[in-house]
Design a protein around this motif. Structure first.
Motif, PDB file in Angstrom:
ATOM      1  N   UNK A 138       0.831  -1.200   0.000  1.00 17.69           N
ATOM      2  CA  UNK A 138       0.000   0.000   0.000  1.00 17.69           C
ATOM      3  C   UNK A 138       0.871   1.258   0.000  1.00 17.69           C
ATOM      4  N   UNK A 139       0.521   2.198  -0.856  1.00 19.64           N
ATOM      5  CA  UNK A 139       1.172   3.502  -0.862  1.00 19.64           C
ATOM      6  C   UNK A 139       0.312   4.460  -0.065  1.00 19.64           C
ATOM      7  N   UNK A 140       0.869   5.021   0.986  1.00 19.52           N
ATOM      8  CA  UNK A 140       0.120   5.945   1.823  1.00 19.52           C
ATOM      9  C   UNK A 140       0.461   7.378   1.443  1.00 19.52           C
ATOM     10  N   UNK A 141      -0.574   8.167   1.161  1.00 15.16           N
ATOM     11  CA  UNK A 141      -0.360   9.551   0.774  1.00 15.16           C
ATOM     12  C   UNK A 141       0.016  10.413   1.971  1.00 15.16           C
ATOM     13  N   UNK A 142       0.938  11.341   1.744  1.00 14.82           N
ATOM     14  CA  UNK A 142       1.346  12.297   2.769  1.00 14.82           C
ATOM     15  C   UNK A 142       1.468  13.673   2.128  1.00 14.82           C
ATOM     16  N   UNK A 143       1.407  14.711   2.942  1.00 20.14           N
ATOM     17  CA  UNK A 143       1.620  16.059   2.429  1.00 20.14           C
ATOM     18  C   UNK A 143       3.114  16.301   2.221  1.00 20.14           C
ATOM     19  N   UNK A 144       3.445  17.346   1.485  1.00 19.46           N
ATOM     20  CA  UNK A 144       4.847  17.717   1.280  1.00 19.46           C
ATOM     21  C   UNK A 144       5.527  17.986   2.615  1.00 19.46           C
ATOM     22  N   UNK A 145       4.816  18.632   3.538  1.00 15.45           N
ATOM     23  CA  UNK A 145       5.386  18.958   4.834  1.00 15.45           C
ATOM     24  C   UNK A 145       5.700  17.708   5.640  1.00 15.45           C
ATOM     25  N   UNK A 146       4.797  16.734   5.581  1.00 10.97           N
ATOM     26  CA  UNK A 146       5.024  15.467   6.288  1.00 10.97           C
ATOM     27  C   UNK A 146       6.221  14.743   5.678  1.00 10.97           C
ATOM     28  N   UNK A 147       6.306  14.709   4.353  1.00 10.92           N
ATOM     29  CA  UNK A 147       7.424  14.020   3.702  1.00 10.92           C
ATOM     30  C   UNK A 147       8.755  14.675   4.079  1.00 10.92           C
TER      31      UNK A 147
END
Length: 266
Positions: free
Chosen positions: A73-82
């Motif tokens: 599974x690919x979990x989406x994150x925001x740019x800030x989280x990444x």
């Protein structure tokens, strides 16, 4: 989508940039589409978590496809989280958590290698990653880290290898004398790269490089101590024809490994 850069889960991933956290957990960080893609292609069973920004996944649909093939599974994150998870200042949209997978020294030699790189107390992560990449490109059978070497799973090592750590066995935590003994027992000639050695061109002309070979590369600052150099069958130097004061360790190692690769294939 993960949106809070201060959440416990995000912090747990970010901690893997530190050696203590990697040792305790047996995990390491993987960043960028290239490294993540290589892990998905060659060692997908190692991936435990995979995070990406929606934009990055749109730019690299092949990563999503490989993940689907292996039910990851690919979990989406925001740019800030990444950015909070990653070790780099400008991450490339992907971060993964992988299990560490060092190879035992005995398994390296059980496979009957013809070309290996032994790195004695190599401390610079960029050098280590680049040498692993060069060994992979030259068709070497394994890389072995001896002495107090930099952590194989240091984020900069992983990035510098550009995925090559997933392509060939890398053994860690070994002692040089034991590795040399095993190499000789396996029929390998042990060559040490050292400024006091014989010219690489002369060694090539003699035909020595066509034999199964274990190359020893020493510490960036001090090279190999005399007692460790004495463990080798022969010391070899990469000649400098221009005015450069010296040659970077990773560059010299690349030359030596490719000279052996050329000799083995000629």
């Amino acid at each position: 989508m993960l949106e809070n850069p201060r959440s416990p889960r995000v912090r747990a991933v970010a901690k893997l940039a530190k050696k203590a956290a990697r040792q305790e957990s047996g995990r390491f960080l993987l960043e960028g589409p290239q490294s993540v893609g290589e892990a998905l292609t060659f060692r997908p069973e190692l991936l435990e978590e995979l995070f990406a920004t929606p934009t990055a996944l749109e730019r690299h649909p092949e990563v999503a496809e490989r993940a689907r093939e292996h039910d990851i599974e690919v979990e989406f994150v925001t740019e800030q989280v990444l950015e909070s998870m990653a070790d780099t200042v400008t991450p490339q949209g992907f971060v993964a958590v992988c299990r560490q997978f060092p190879t035992a020294v005995k398994d390296v030699f059980a496979a009957g290698p013809k070309l290996i790189a032994i790195l004695e107390e190599v401390r610079d992560p960029g050098n280590l990653g680049t040498i692993v990449r060069a060994a992979d490109a030259a068709g070497a059978d394994a890389v072995i880290l001896t002495g107090r070497a930099v952590d194989l799973y240091n984020p900069k090592v992983v990035r510098s290898s550009t995925g090559s750590i997933f392509h060939l066995p890398v053994a860690v935590g070994a002692e040089l004398e034991d590795v040399v003994t095993r190499a000789r027992a396996g029929g390998l000639t042990v060559l040490a790269a050292d400024v006091k050695g014989d010219d690489l061109l002369a060694v090539r002309t003699e035909g020595l490089l066509a034999q199964p070979t274990a190359w020893i590369f020493g510490n960036e600052a001090r090279g190999l101590d005399d007692d460790k150099l004495a463990l080798s069958d022969r010391a070899v130097v990469v000649p400098i024809y221009g005015n450069a004061e010296s040659m970077n360790l990773a560059t010299a190692a690349s030359v030596c490994l490719y000279e052996s690769a050329f000799a083995h294939r000629s």
